[in-house]
Design a protein around this motif. Structure first.
Motif, mmCIF file in Angstrom:
data_model
loop_
_atom_site.group_PDB
_atom_site.id
_atom_site.type_symbol
_atom_site.label_atom_id
_atom_site.label_comp_id
_atom_site.label_asym_id
_atom_site.label_seq_id
_atom_site.Cartn_x
_atom_site.Cartn_y
_atom_site.Cartn_z
ATOM 1 N N ALA A 126 21.218 57.493 -7.216
ATOM 2 C CA ALA A 126 21.645 58.365 -7.808
ATOM 3 C C ALA A 126 22.362 58.452 -9.222
ATOM 4 C CB ALA A 126 22.687 59.253 -6.820
ATOM 5 N N VAL A 127 23.300 57.226 -9.291
ATOM 6 C CA VAL A 127 23.773 57.027 -10.506
ATOM 7 C C VAL A 127 23.283 55.822 -11.079
ATOM 8 C CG1 VAL A 127 26.094 56.305 -11.432
ATOM 9 C CG2 VAL A 127 25.970 58.202 -9.639
ATOM 10 N N LEU A 329 30.344 52.813 -6.612
ATOM 11 C CA LEU A 329 29.483 52.423 -7.560
ATOM 12 C C LEU A 329 29.654 50.931 -7.978
ATOM 13 C CD1 LEU A 329 30.559 55.221 -10.245
ATOM 14 C CD2 LEU A 329 28.424 54.987 -9.097
ATOM 15 N N ASP A 330 28.802 50.288 -8.202
ATOM 16 C CA ASP A 330 28.532 48.798 -8.545
ATOM 17 C C ASP A 330 28.468 48.177 -9.743
ATOM 18 O OD1 ASP A 330 28.329 45.851 -7.767
ATOM 19 O OD2 ASP A 330 26.697 46.252 -6.217
ATOM 20 N N SER A 331 29.557 47.516 -10.133
ATOM 21 C CA SER A 331 29.347 46.857 -11.366
ATOM 22 C C SER A 331 29.919 45.421 -11.323
ATOM 23 C CB SER A 331 30.543 47.549 -12.530
ATOM 24 O OG SER A 331 29.955 48.828 -12.509
ATOM 25 N N PHE A 350 17.431 40.429 -10.865
ATOM 26 C CA PHE A 350 17.366 40.000 -9.482
ATOM 27 C C PHE A 350 18.638 40.736 -8.923
ATOM 28 C CE2 PHE A 350 14.347 36.941 -10.907
ATOM 29 C CZ PHE A 350 13.183 37.222 -10.201
ATOM 30 N N GLU A 351 19.316 41.338 -9.511
ATOM 31 C CA GLU A 351 20.625 42.133 -8.960
ATOM 32 C C GLU A 351 20.122 43.018 -8.089
ATOM 33 O OE1 GLU A 351 24.368 44.898 -9.729
ATOM 34 O OE2 GLU A 351 23.224 43.832 -11.377
ATOM 35 N N ARG A 352 20.816 42.976 -6.662
ATOM 36 C CA ARG A 352 20.472 43.749 -5.770
ATOM 37 C C ARG A 352 21.646 45.103 -5.857
ATOM 38 N NH1 ARG A 352 18.685 44.385 0.517
ATOM 39 N NH2 ARG A 352 16.637 45.245 -0.082
ATOM 40 N N ILE A 353 21.680 46.193 -6.491
ATOM 41 C CA ILE A 353 22.541 47.044 -6.881
ATOM 42 C C ILE A 353 23.181 47.577 -5.212
ATOM 43 C CG2 ILE A 353 23.286 49.290 -7.824
ATOM 44 C CD1 ILE A 353 21.160 48.715 -9.845
ATOM 45 N N LEU A 362 26.788 56.731 0.443
ATOM 46 C CA LEU A 362 27.825 55.850 0.098
ATOM 47 C C LEU A 362 27.513 55.019 -1.226
ATOM 48 C CD1 LEU A 362 29.403 55.012 3.443
ATOM 49 C CD2 LEU A 362 30.124 56.850 1.957
ATOM 50 N N ARG A 363 26.243 54.398 -0.989
ATOM 51 C CA ARG A 363 25.830 53.707 -1.999
ATOM 52 C C ARG A 363 25.192 54.508 -3.258
ATOM 53 N NH1 ARG A 363 24.068 51.430 2.877
ATOM 54 N NH2 ARG A 363 24.744 49.239 2.894
ATOM 55 N N LEU A 364 26.228 54.833 -4.218
ATOM 56 C CA LEU A 364 25.651 55.756 -5.187
ATOM 57 C C LEU A 364 25.018 55.059 -6.433
ATOM 58 C CD1 LEU A 364 29.044 57.849 -5.740
ATOM 59 C CD2 LEU A 364 27.256 58.451 -4.114
ATOM 60 N N GLY A 365 24.958 53.809 -6.627
ATOM 61 C CA GLY A 365 24.236 53.283 -7.718
ATOM 62 C C GLY A 365 25.177 52.193 -8.478
ATOM 63 N N GLY A 366 25.054 52.023 -9.653
ATOM 64 C CA GLY A 366 25.687 51.104 -10.449
ATOM 65 C C GLY A 366 25.718 51.564 -11.777
#
Length: 655
Positions: A126-127, A329-331, A350-353, A362-366
């Motif tokens: 989503a993000v 959010l994943d950074s 190859f990052e798995r966000i 809960l896992r909105l994106g990165g």
């Protein structure tokens, strides 16, 4: 429908002036799409953009049955010889589809066409965001708009605007003008965005279906704030009412519908004078979420906020773990300021966000981040001295399509095995990335060249007990094995890439255990003719943050302070004449000019016709932070690095 027609008219204008022309001349080529759609089938039909009898239809529909998630940004597209039909459930979906249509355009025999296809597309997360730190280094509105245009073209939907930092509070406050006074700032003094500038930027993003997320980074990173008011510490009781006023002022600049998120930092509170009063953060949470009805984002790791049940956490380091029950959010793996182009692009790919194939509640994106902490002479250097544009395109692929393989950290510092399905997958992406570089980024910094054909063998580490100048028999004769101080050493490999991490600075799995000593690397390059070309050559690359990590900068006559060496066909390749030789580490205020291989003048090397032997000596000290090397022949075209055509690489060297 009026806005949809406007999108189409704008698209035709772009095509008419040739912005999107391709050098391709085959009617059956497959367009290099980034990000790759979730479902696509190609056909042999071509849609003639200049044929008035053909039909271009855009329409909002109630649903798209094949879409699996995030239908608000999804679209379906069918291109045939007589029509283009673009459908979506929202105008945002139409806009995303138009970005794909632009990439389908090409020229054939002087006419412009769209490649025939049927596709259904939606984002995995989503993000999908990008952050610029304008608190440390101010960037003009035009420079920001250039980056936002790229974000829009590659289906990003968030621009994270890190607008305050220790060097400056960069957003105008009409209630507290002392915040924007030159006296409160330590870099680009007096440079800030007016409230009208901010509104213009929000509107510019909105037109491109991008949400701007402003960040006031407090209570850490607050030197300019404290200096402006004369606060000795963030625990001062007057801090809270001032920050509430500033949040009120910020929220008055855009509605909650247009600007639904406010970011309040909370990270890296290292000093006592940055510690907040116990009531400060809870009061700000209440002001943002209850009074202004915005969603709150904070960094994690960060300050604990009592009774916080509503925040979205943005994870920023290996120590950043999701807060139970909170969206995040994943950074964690995507700081462009730490990445060099050649090793960084595979890492982003190859990052798995969020550690998942796709998002959920809960896992909105990165959010991809550019923290160019170090001072710069010219703001545009931030785009030249970090792999911003190739990074954005790669993160576009990762965040829209999603990484389906469960890889962990296995390929964050190295490429998959040559010939494996994952390696072939990356090669296919690399080909698309290079086509986009050549087609859309002429005149813009895009530091990436093809590297999947380059292979190395590496020997070592040879224990030199800290003596980086010691010579070993590897330098005298090329052999399969060596006996050095009663220890047998042999070549390992092949290792693939223009940059090789011997061991990774953040501890990701790489090729060798973390030991000091001397490594050697070798390859052979076949050239179809004798030619003088440029070369990217570098050792133990420098981040564009944290000063000059890794010790003093090398003296003239050296590649690095560990004293590496480069031989081509037995002859030493001379290192650059440095602009700041021997400069001490942690000198943040002297800007980088030639420290990294990809933004200094390439070295000049002579390739003879036939095979050319390359040997690198790579000493590593205990304190060496980035244990890596780079050697890639390149050609420069209008300031952009390109591949040298016709070269082949092999580790099958005759000994």
């Amino acid at each position: 429908m009026k806005n949809i027609r406007k999108y189409y008219q704008a698209l035709i204008v772009l095509l008419a002036i040739g912005v999107l022309l391709s050098c391709r001349t085959q009617s059956d080529y497959t367009p290099a799409l980034i990000p790759m759609p979730q479902q696509v089938e190609w056909n042999e039909q071509l849609f003639n953009l200049e044929d008035s009898t053909t039909c271009f239809v855009q329409r909002i529909v109630s649903n798209l049955p094949q879409v699996q998630r995030h239908s608000e940004e999804a679209y379906a597209l069918t291109v045939s010889s007589d029509s283009v039909i673009l459908e979506a459930t929202t105008e945002t979906g139409i806009f995303r589809g138009l970005q794909t249509i632009k990439q389908l355009a090409f020229e054939l025999n002087g006419r412009r066409y769209l490649k025939g296809c049927t596709l259904v597309d939606w984002p995995a997360f989503a993000v999908r965001g990008f952050m610029q730190d304008v608190g440390r280094n101010f960037q003009s509105i035009d420079m920001l708009k250039e980056q936002i245009d790229v974000l829009a073209a590659y289906k990003f939907n968030v621009f994270h605007f890190h607008v305050t930092e220790n060097p400056g509070w960069r957003l105008e406050s009409k209630k507290y003008p002392q915040l924007n006074a030159a006296e409160s700032m330590t870099r680009q003094k007096g440079k800030y965005y007016t409230q009208d500038d901010f509104k213009e930027l929000v509107a510019y993003c909105l037109e491109r279906k991008i949400t701007l997320i402003p960040e006031f980074d407090i209570p850490g990173h607050s030197a300019a704030f404290r200096k402006a008011f004369g606060f000795e510490a963030m625990s001062d009781p007057q801090v809270q009412p001032v920050l509430i006023d500033l949040i009120d002022e910020l929220c008055s600049l855009a509605s909650a519908e247009v600007m639904p998120y406010i970011h309040l930092g909370t990270d890296e509170v290292w000093h006592n004078y940055e510690e907040p009063a116990p009531t400060l953060l809870p009061a700000l949470v209440e002001r943002v979420t209850q009074h202004h009805q915005r969603k709150l984002i904070v960094w994690r790791p960060g300050q604990h906020i009592a009774e916080d049940s509503v925040s979205i956490t943005q994870l920023w380091s290996s120590g950043g773990h999701p807060k139970p029950g909170h969206p995040y959010l994943d950074s964690r793996l995507n700081y462009l300021n730490h990445l060099d182009p050649l090793a960084g692009i595979p890492q982003l790919y190859f990052e798995r966000i969020n550690g998942a194939e796709h998002g959920d509640s809960l896992r909105l994106g990165g959010i991809l981040c550019c923290w160019n902490d170090n001072n710069v002479n010219d703001a545009y250097a931030i785009l030249k001295k970090n792999p911003v544009y190739p990074g954005i395109l790669t993160y576009s692929e990762t965040s829209w399509t999603g990484q389906k393989q469960v890889l962990g950290e296995k390929y964050l510092a190295k490429l998959p095995e040559k010939g494996s399905s994952l390696f072939n997958e990356f090669c296919e992406f690399e080909d698309r990335l290079i086509q986009h570089r050549d087609r859309y980024f002429e005149g813009k910094p895009f530091p990436y060249v093809r590297q999947t054909s380059i292979e190395w063998e590496v020997l070592g580490p040879i224990n030199n007990q800290g003596n980086v100048d010691e010579q070993f028999s590897v330098e005298k004769a090329l052999q399969d094995n060596y006996l050095i101080d009663s220890v047998a050493y042999g070549w390992r490999g092949p290792f693939i890439g223009g940059t090789i991490h011997l061991n990774h600075f953040f501890g990701y799995p790489s090729y060798f255990p973390k030991k000091e000593g001397t490594y050697y690397a070798r390859t052979a390059i076949w050239s179809p003719k004798e030619q003088t070309v440029g070369a990217w050559i570098g050792f133990h690359d420098w981040s564009r943050s944290g000063g000059r990590r890794g010790g003093p900068f090398p003296q003239d006559g050296e590649w690095h302070n560990t004293h590496p060496k480069v031989w081509l066909n037995g002859e030493l390749v001379a290192p650059p004449k440095w602009n700041n030789p021997g400069l001490e580490s942690n000198t943040e205020e002297i800007p980088f000019t030639d420290e990294n291989y990809f933004f200094r003048k390439p070295s000049s090397i002579l390739l003879k016709k036939g095979w050319n032997e390359v040997l690198l000596k790579i000493p590593v000290k205990k304190e060496t932070w980035k244990r890596m090397f780079t050697f890639v022949p390149i050609l420069e075209k209008d300031g952009t690095a390109m591949e040298v055509e016709g070269l082949e690489y092999s580790t099958e060297i005759e000994k």
